[in-house]
Design a protein around this motif. Structure first.
Motif, PDB file in Angstrom:
ATOM      1  N   GLN A  97       0.828  -1.207   0.000  1.00  0.00           N
ATOM      2  CA  GLN A  97       0.000   0.000   0.000  1.00  0.00           C
ATOM      3  C   GLN A  97       0.863   1.259   0.000  1.00  0.00           C
ATOM      4  O   GLN A  97       2.008   1.250   0.477  1.00  0.00           O
ATOM      5  CB  GLN A  97      -0.895   0.059   1.241  1.00  0.00           C
ATOM      6  CG  GLN A  97      -2.117  -0.821   1.210  1.00  0.00           C
ATOM      7  CD  GLN A  97      -3.044  -0.535   2.373  1.00  0.00           C
ATOM      8  OE1 GLN A  97      -2.617  -0.123   3.460  1.00  0.00           O
ATOM      9  NE2 GLN A  97      -4.322  -0.781   2.174  1.00  0.00           N
ATOM     10  N   ASP A 110      -3.455   4.568  -1.406  1.00  0.00           N
ATOM     11  CA  ASP A 110      -4.549   3.656  -1.112  1.00  0.00           C
ATOM     12  C   ASP A 110      -5.332   4.113   0.113  1.00  0.00           C
ATOM     13  O   ASP A 110      -6.536   3.858   0.227  1.00  0.00           O
ATOM     14  CB  ASP A 110      -3.998   2.249  -0.845  1.00  0.00           C
ATOM     15  CG  ASP A 110      -3.212   1.719  -2.036  1.00  0.00           C
ATOM     16  OD1 ASP A 110      -3.851   1.347  -3.029  1.00  0.00           O
ATOM     17  OD2 ASP A 110      -1.970   1.703  -1.972  1.00  0.00           O
ATOM     18  N   THR A 113      -9.805   6.824   1.968  1.00  0.00           N
ATOM     19  CA  THR A 113      -9.029   6.612   0.754  1.00  0.00           C
ATOM     20  C   THR A 113      -8.605   7.971   0.199  1.00  0.00           C
ATOM     21  O   THR A 113      -9.135   9.019   0.583  1.00  0.00           O
ATOM     22  CB  THR A 113      -9.857   5.879  -0.303  1.00  0.00           C
ATOM     23  OG1 THR A 113     -10.937   6.735  -0.728  1.00  0.00           O
ATOM     24  CG2 THR A 113     -10.428   4.571   0.240  1.00  0.00           C
TER      25      THR A 113
END
Length: 234
Positions: free
Chosen positions: A30, A202, A217
């Protein structure tokens, strides 16, 4: 449980509170962005994760184990910090800077790591005998990231990688960040360039006065009224 987590982390500098009960998580592969204004505590957060600052209280875990407080042990676990200001060794060549980053490795492993970095950053290969102090700001940022990658990180902490760079160079740096993420390395990205950071991540956290004010997000925070007003100039 998350691969990496910060739980209720607080940091003080004397009587000044830098971080107050900060919690966040990151998973493998991520990009997690931390945005906020100057003095919000972003750099203090990264310095605490990397063992350069000791927290007053809180817990940092990586792969289900508490993180040690010694910086060299944290690097050994695979958490590598690329600081604000790049911090390259100006009197060393590009290649010697990279070799410093790979100090834990020897022989064929180190040679292969250099090959991989030169594939990721062709410019560095062409100038490997050039002193780092003669590079432009963008080139030094590339070198700083590449030197961090020489330590074989599982998590890469990036502090203001776009600071002071021209827009075209910023785009190049962010292309590299995407490629690093695509190689399954987790990136915790601290940025004042909120729009750029949120467009790539992310997950994101907004840090204000040492406290987490919002999370979501990248897309969610880009559409948040709080973020639009405070960080996007809308």
């Amino acid at each position: 449980m998350a691969m990496f987590s910060v739980e209720d982390l607080s940091v003080h500098y004397g009587y000044v509170t830098a971080l107050k009960n900060v919690s966040l998580t990151a998973e493998r592969g991520q990009i997690v962005s931390i945005i906020g204004s100057n003095g919000a505590g972003k750099t203090s957060l990264l310095r605490t994760i990397s063992g350069l600052v000791k927290p007053v209280h809180g817990r940092i875990t990586f792969m289900d184990k508490a993180l040690p407080h010694q910086a060299h042990k944290i690097v050994g676990l695979g958490i590598v910090h690329v600081p604000e200001g790049r911090g390259t060794f100006s009197g060393l060549t590009i290649q010697d800077n990279l070799l410093v980053g790979g100090y834990r490795f020897r022989g064929g492993q180190l040679h292969q790591d250099l090959v991989e970095q030169y594939e990721l950053f062709p410019l560095l290969k062409h100038r490997k005998t050039q002193f780092a102090g003669t590079l432009s700001g963008g080139e030094q940022q590339m070198l700083a990231i590449s030197r961090g990658l020489m330590s074989k990180p599982k998590i890469l902490l990036l502090d203001e990688p776009s600071l002071g760079l021209a827009p075209l160079v910023v785009n190049q740096v962010y292309d590299v960040i995407r490629r690093i993420r695509d190689s399954d390395i987790t990136i915790i990205l601290v940025e004042q360039n909120a729009r750029k950071a949120l467009s790539i991540c992310d997950k994101a956290y907004v840090l204000e006065n040492g406290e987490i004010r919002a999370t979501g997000t990248g897309g969610e925070l880009l559409s948040s009224d709080l973020v639009k007003k405070a960080y996007l100039g809308q």
